[in-house]
Design a protein around this motif. Sequence first.
Motif, mmCIF file in Angstrom:
data_model
loop_
_atom_site.group_PDB
_atom_site.id
_atom_site.type_symbol
_atom_site.label_atom_id
_atom_site.label_comp_id
_atom_site.label_asym_id
_atom_site.label_seq_id
_atom_site.Cartn_x
_atom_site.Cartn_y
_atom_site.Cartn_z
ATOM 1 N N SER A 291 0.816 -1.212 0.000
ATOM 2 C CA SER A 291 0.000 0.000 0.000
ATOM 3 C C SER A 291 0.856 1.271 0.000
ATOM 4 O O SER A 291 0.471 2.286 -0.564
ATOM 5 C CB SER A 291 -0.926 0.013 1.217
ATOM 6 N N SER A 292 2.016 1.226 0.641
ATOM 7 C CA SER A 292 2.926 2.368 0.622
ATOM 8 C C SER A 292 3.789 2.304 -0.632
ATOM 9 O O SER A 292 4.286 1.232 -1.010
ATOM 10 C CB SER A 292 3.828 2.363 1.856
ATOM 11 N N LEU A 293 3.979 3.447 -1.266
ATOM 12 C CA LEU A 293 4.793 3.517 -2.474
ATOM 13 C C LEU A 293 6.216 3.993 -2.190
ATOM 14 O O LEU A 293 7.013 4.122 -3.113
ATOM 15 C CB LEU A 293 4.131 4.440 -3.496
ATOM 16 N N VAL A 294 6.526 4.251 -0.934
ATOM 17 C CA VAL A 294 7.882 4.668 -0.578
ATOM 18 C C VAL A 294 8.790 3.446 -0.646
ATOM 19 O O VAL A 294 8.527 2.437 0.015
ATOM 20 C CB VAL A 294 7.924 5.279 0.832
ATOM 21 N N PRO A 295 9.861 3.502 -1.451
ATOM 22 C CA PRO A 295 10.739 2.326 -1.571
ATOM 23 C C PRO A 295 11.342 1.929 -0.224
ATOM 24 O O PRO A 295 11.599 2.779 0.642
ATOM 25 C CB PRO A 295 11.826 2.797 -2.541
#
Length: 534
Positions: A291-295
């Motif tokens: 759900s999070s797009l932060v690598p």
Amino acid sequence: MGGVNGAHAILATLAQGGVEVCFTNPGTSEMHLVAELDSVPGMRGVLCLFEGGATGAADGYGRMAGTPASTLLHLGPGLGNGLANLHNARRAGTPVVNLVGDHATYHKALDAPLESDIDAIAGAVSQWVRRTEDVRDAGPDAAAAVAAAGTSAHADGGVATLVLPADICWSEGAAAAAPVPPAPAPVPDADVAEVADLLRHGGEHAVLFIGGAVMRRPGLEAVSRIALATGARVLAENSPARQERGAGIPGTERIAFLGEKGAAQLAGARHLVLAGAQPPVTFFAYPGRPSSLVPEGCTVVDLGGTAAALQHLADLVAPDVRPTPAPLARPGMPSGELTAQKAAAVVGALLPEGAIVSDEAITSGWWLPSATAGCPPHDWLTVTGGAIGQGIPLAVGAAIACPDRPVINLQADGSAMYTLQALWTQAREGLDITTIVFNNASYAILGMEYDRLGTAPGNGGSKALFDLAGLDFVALANGLDVPATRATTAEELADQLRKAIAEPGPHLIEAVVPPARSFSHPAAAGVPTKGSQA
């Protein structure tokens, strides 16, 4: 007791605080406020036929004026009818002052038919909620509401809701209150000098993720300078509240709607610098997908919500660098049977300078950003919170805030039906709005989401849930006193759009297009969602 009644004190306080417009669909409990509207110089009442139209118009006004409009809503059910567009306004950080009437204080205990917990309902979409309990507090509470709403230039702007019992409004003993001085802008979480050092030594591994007030020309120019000097990449939030764009203004890529595409855009980033935006996440959860797009392993720093910190950062890392503006470039005029892609080219070829675009085209809007990137300077407003039914009323508010500018509403057919009544307000107020309804006779976004689950709709009930065949927007618009035409070819759309732009007042064009078939097209990366309906 002396003084004026609470209703007059409230409206006079709002006017002194810079609130000039009240979008309203009132009821019995608000009649004293309605009666006082004409007695307060500088306060304009605008009638909306549905509360969602009033709240959407207040959102559009606040985004373009930078100062709050007010709404006037009838008890809890009236507030509830306006929640979807208050949700969008909250996500946009738009300054809005909600005035919500309530039963007289002594009447509430009787549990009358319209009794409800207004404070709880308001809390879902408001950053500030207060109930006036004493008529002497009417003016001060109104001043506090204006201060809490703030302005759209600061990260602390938002929806403020003041609940007003009817007896507070009719009782005397109130007085208008002076405006409350604005609170200082919040201090960025990250030290600008530290971020400058990070970018000097690792800019090629950094992404500047921008949104909010940074999407105006000063912020975009600062971001362009920083990127050129450091090698940092720039991405904008998927649905900015208001973006200044077009020839002469640096452009920026938006993060994709689809999570897998957004993740690809951010791949390799070791540092994420937030400026007016939150850490990126997917619109929805999907089985087996993050759900999070932060690598993983990426550090996140926050520069706050105004352009000032970015401009300071640009002066540190790029003192002699000039921003790269978008060149003036329009698409060629297409011909033949109309498609959404051809419609976008027509809009790009004809969009007037200084236009305000209210974009709720949904799947039919895939090609619009690229087709209009090189048009003369304009503002672009999007569905910030994903709750549909925003486009038509948002255009109303924008047109009232900026009466000297043309407003173009690019509108999907399904979402148009949520707040179609706002066309009547456009006609009543004589607003210069051209609405293009992309009629693909379907909830195409739902069909595509269904496909992403790995299941195709059958020929029975499930398929019928996405079918909108039979809507006649020319007849619907004419019934609401807005002149309308229908275009089935690119030539017809171009001719009708030229005429609508040239002639003052509202117009609607029904652009008949086939539905987009899948998410496979590259343009689908930026498509917004049908989203919440509440």
